[in-house]
Design a protein around this motif. Structure first.
Motif, PDB file in Angstrom:
ATOM      1  N   THR A 180      37.222  49.124  28.090  1.00 30.77           N
ATOM      2  CA  THR A 180      36.777  48.103  29.038  1.00 30.77           C
ATOM      3  C   THR A 180      37.966  47.266  29.487  1.00 30.77           C
ATOM      4  O   THR A 180      38.952  47.119  28.758  1.00 30.77           O
ATOM      5  CB  THR A 180      35.712  47.172  28.415  1.00 30.77           C
ATOM      6  OG1 THR A 180      36.334  46.342  27.413  1.00 30.77           O
ATOM      7  CG2 THR A 180      34.581  47.965  27.785  1.00 30.77           C
ATOM      8  N   GLN A 181      37.857  46.745  30.700  1.00 31.69           N
ATOM      9  CA  GLN A 181      38.874  45.810  31.174  1.00 31.69           C
ATOM     10  C   GLN A 181      38.257  44.883  32.220  1.00 31.69           C
ATOM     11  O   GLN A 181      37.316  45.241  32.922  1.00 31.69           O
ATOM     12  CB  GLN A 181      40.098  46.530  31.746  1.00 31.69           C
ATOM     13  CG  GLN A 181      39.875  47.335  33.001  1.00 31.69           C
ATOM     14  CD  GLN A 181      41.161  47.941  33.527  1.00 31.69           C
ATOM     15  OE1 GLN A 181      42.196  47.938  32.861  1.00 31.69           O
ATOM     16  NE2 GLN A 181      41.128  48.479  34.730  1.00 31.69           N
ATOM     17  N   ASN A 182      38.811  43.663  32.280  1.00 37.94           N
ATOM     18  CA  ASN A 182      38.369  42.652  33.237  1.00 37.94           C
ATOM     19  C   ASN A 182      39.284  42.719  34.456  1.00 37.94           C
ATOM     20  O   ASN A 182      40.492  42.507  34.337  1.00 37.94           O
ATOM     21  CB  ASN A 182      38.430  41.267  32.577  1.00 37.94           C
ATOM     22  CG  ASN A 182      38.019  40.140  33.513  1.00 37.94           C
ATOM     23  OD1 ASN A 182      37.706  40.376  34.672  1.00 37.94           O
ATOM     24  ND2 ASN A 182      38.034  38.921  33.011  1.00 37.94           N
ATOM     25  N   PRO A 183      38.734  43.027  35.650  1.00 40.08           N
ATOM     26  CA  PRO A 183      39.600  43.195  36.828  1.00 40.08           C
ATOM     27  C   PRO A 183      40.123  41.900  37.412  1.00 40.08           C
ATOM     28  O   PRO A 183      41.058  41.914  38.215  1.00 40.08           O
ATOM     29  CB  PRO A 183      38.659  43.880  37.829  1.00 40.08           C
ATOM     30  CG  PRO A 183      37.302  43.382  37.454  1.00 40.08           C
ATOM     31  CD  PRO A 183      37.318  43.219  35.954  1.00 40.08           C
ATOM     32  N   GLY A 213      34.646  45.514  34.912  1.00 40.02           N
ATOM     33  CA  GLY A 213      33.663  44.553  35.397  1.00 40.02           C
ATOM     34  C   GLY A 213      33.933  43.179  34.826  1.00 40.02           C
ATOM     35  O   GLY A 213      34.605  43.040  33.800  1.00 40.02           O
ATOM     36  N   VAL A 214      33.414  42.173  35.498  1.00 40.08           N
ATOM     37  CA  VAL A 214      33.602  40.803  35.026  1.00 40.08           C
ATOM     38  C   VAL A 214      32.819  40.600  33.739  1.00 40.08           C
ATOM     39  O   VAL A 214      31.896  41.364  33.425  1.00 40.08           O
ATOM     40  CB  VAL A 214      33.148  39.784  36.092  1.00 40.08           C
ATOM     41  CG1 VAL A 214      33.976  39.937  37.351  1.00 40.08           C
ATOM     42  CG2 VAL A 214      31.666  39.948  36.417  1.00 40.08           C
ATOM     43  N   PRO A 215      33.159  39.580  32.935  1.00 39.60           N
ATOM     44  CA  PRO A 215      32.463  39.370  31.656  1.00 39.60           C
ATOM     45  C   PRO A 215      30.970  39.102  31.850  1.00 39.60           C
ATOM     46  O   PRO A 215      30.540  38.509  32.839  1.00 39.60           O
ATOM     47  CB  PRO A 215      33.166  38.130  31.080  1.00 39.60           C
ATOM     48  CG  PRO A 215      34.506  38.100  31.738  1.00 39.60           C
ATOM     49  CD  PRO A 215      34.301  38.660  33.107  1.00 39.60           C
ATOM     50  N   GLY A 216      30.182  39.595  30.882  1.00 41.31           N
ATOM     51  CA  GLY A 216      28.756  39.295  30.863  1.00 41.31           C
ATOM     52  C   GLY A 216      27.862  40.316  31.521  1.00 41.31           C
ATOM     53  O   GLY A 216      26.652  40.111  31.602  1.00 41.31           O
ATOM     54  N   LEU A 217      28.421  41.436  31.986  1.00 39.62           N
ATOM     55  CA  LEU A 217      27.592  42.433  32.664  1.00 39.62           C
ATOM     56  C   LEU A 217      27.064  43.506  31.714  1.00 39.62           C
ATOM     57  O   LEU A 217      26.269  44.345  32.123  1.00 39.62           O
ATOM     58  CB  LEU A 217      28.383  43.103  33.800  1.00 39.62           C
ATOM     59  CG  LEU A 217      28.773  42.183  34.958  1.00 39.62           C
ATOM     60  CD1 LEU A 217      29.498  42.970  36.038  1.00 39.62           C
ATOM     61  CD2 LEU A 217      27.551  41.495  35.535  1.00 39.62           C
ATOM     62  N   GLY A 218      27.532  43.507  30.468  1.00 32.48           N
ATOM     63  CA  GLY A 218      26.986  44.448  29.491  1.00 32.48           C
ATOM     64  C   GLY A 218      27.852  45.656  29.198  1.00 32.48           C
ATOM     65  O   GLY A 218      27.348  46.680  28.749  1.00 32.48           O
TER      66      GLY A 218
END
Length: 358
Positions: free
Chosen positions: A187-190, A84-89
């Protein structure tokens, strides 16, 4: 004052100050347990899992499905890849789970210069004893947060493979077991691909579930902003008020009870048919392997326990199928060019593969 729901789950021994909630029947019995005892055990385990879900929802607003999926993996003994993008928890969810779980918790911030020994540990020379001693790395824990796992090079990512699959780490020729339960939440940023290393197929297959966190809806985001603005932390919800509901032995007990849930042969066959259908489905260039069939059954049992069921339903299998399959299949180039997503193709598959009627 303790929640009444938890009092019905279990009662901690009076001579200890342990804040966990033991599940009855963990100790080996002299004779086989009765059907009534097994049913009571499942009921209390289900109540404990549901109490854990309610506690996590206090910290993570607007991500009910993600919380259920993470608890599914925890009960099934699997690992989770959160995207998920940053800031979603994403990190907040893992911190909240660690707060509710009284076991060991470790976090690794993956970076391009992270070495395998930084993850697994290494041997150090002791001047006093004039001998080498093994210093265990952060892998030796119960709950491991691998933050931004795709920022580390393949060699360091591979250091996780043995631990995730074999529940052990080999250091200086010695195989050192990792105490159960052991769960990796990565976690990873897509979106941001610069300076990242895509996870190899072998490592992706070791993750039981791949979850995608999306933006909350308007009401949920409003509620979240209201709560965060009252928090002592600058930009996040505080997990300190969350209660510790279970210890390591309680998680092992939950996993054991879930693995014993009855599953009909037709439901078992349905899980296998779903995985096999991905191998010949139009638009999929790569299908899921047998590990997906196993993950579907394990996930179905965990979801059945989480909802308080006495046996596994086809909907339990179907409910976790997207998270089990999406990282194990690959779109054909023509569908990729058309802009179709893996989830869209898998939803078509789930709609068309007939589920048994029990």
């Amino acid at each position: 004052m303790e929640d009444k729901t938890l009092l019905t789950v279990s009662k901690a021994p009076e001579h200890t100050s342990d804040s966990s909630h033991d599940i009855p029947g963990d100790a080996p019995a002299a004779s086989a347990p009765s059907a009534e005892h097994i049913a009571q055990q499942r009921h209390r385990a289900s109540q404990l899992a549901q109490a854990l879900r309610q506690e996590l929802q206090k910290a993570l607003i607007g991500q009910v499905n993600v919380i259920d999926d993470v608890l599914t993996a925890l009960i099934a003994g699997g690992h989770v890849l959160l995207e998920g993008v940053p800031g979603l928890g994403k990190t907040l969810l893992v911190r909240a789970l660690a707060r509710c779980f009284g076991g060991d918790f470790a976090r690794i911030q993956f970076t391009p210069d992270l070495m395998p020994s930084d993850v697994t540990g290494h041997a150090v020379y002791d001047l006093q004893t004039e001998q080498f001693k093994l210093r265990k790395g952060p892998l030796f824990t119960h709950l491991l947060l691998a933050d931004e796992i795709n920022r580390a090079p393949a060699k360091t990512q591979a250091a996780l493979l043995e631990a995730m699959q074999e529940r052990q780490v080999t250091l200086e020729g010695r195989a050192l077991p990792i105490a159960p339960p052991f769960m990796v939440l990565a976690t990873q940023n897509p979106l941001e691909q610069e300076g990242t290393y895509p996870l190899p197929e072998a490592e992706l297959d070791r993750f039981m579930l791949k979850l995608r966190m999306d933006y909350p809806d308007a009401d949920q985001e409003l509620n979240m902003v209201r709560q965060v603005s009252r928090s002592t932390r600058a930009d996040m919800l505080d997990v300190q008020p969350l209660r510790t509901l279970l210890q390591a032995k309680d998680v092992v007990a939950l996993q054991r009870i879930a693995s014993d849930l009855p599953i009909d042969e037709q439901v078992l066959d349905y899980a296998v048919r779903l995985a096999r259908a991905t191998r010949t489905w139009p638009g999929l260039a790569l299908g899921a392997g047998p590990r997906a069939s196993i993950a579907l059954v394990r996930g179905g049992r965990a979801r059945a326990l989480l909802r308080g069921g006495e046996f596994v339903l086809p909907d339990d299998i179907k409910g976790c199928a997207l998270a089990v399959l999406r990282h194990r299949v690959r779109l054909s180039p023509e569908l990729d060019i058309e802009g179709l997503s893996v989830d869209q193709v898998l939803r078509q598959l789930l709609d068309q593969v007939a589920a048994p009627r029990l």
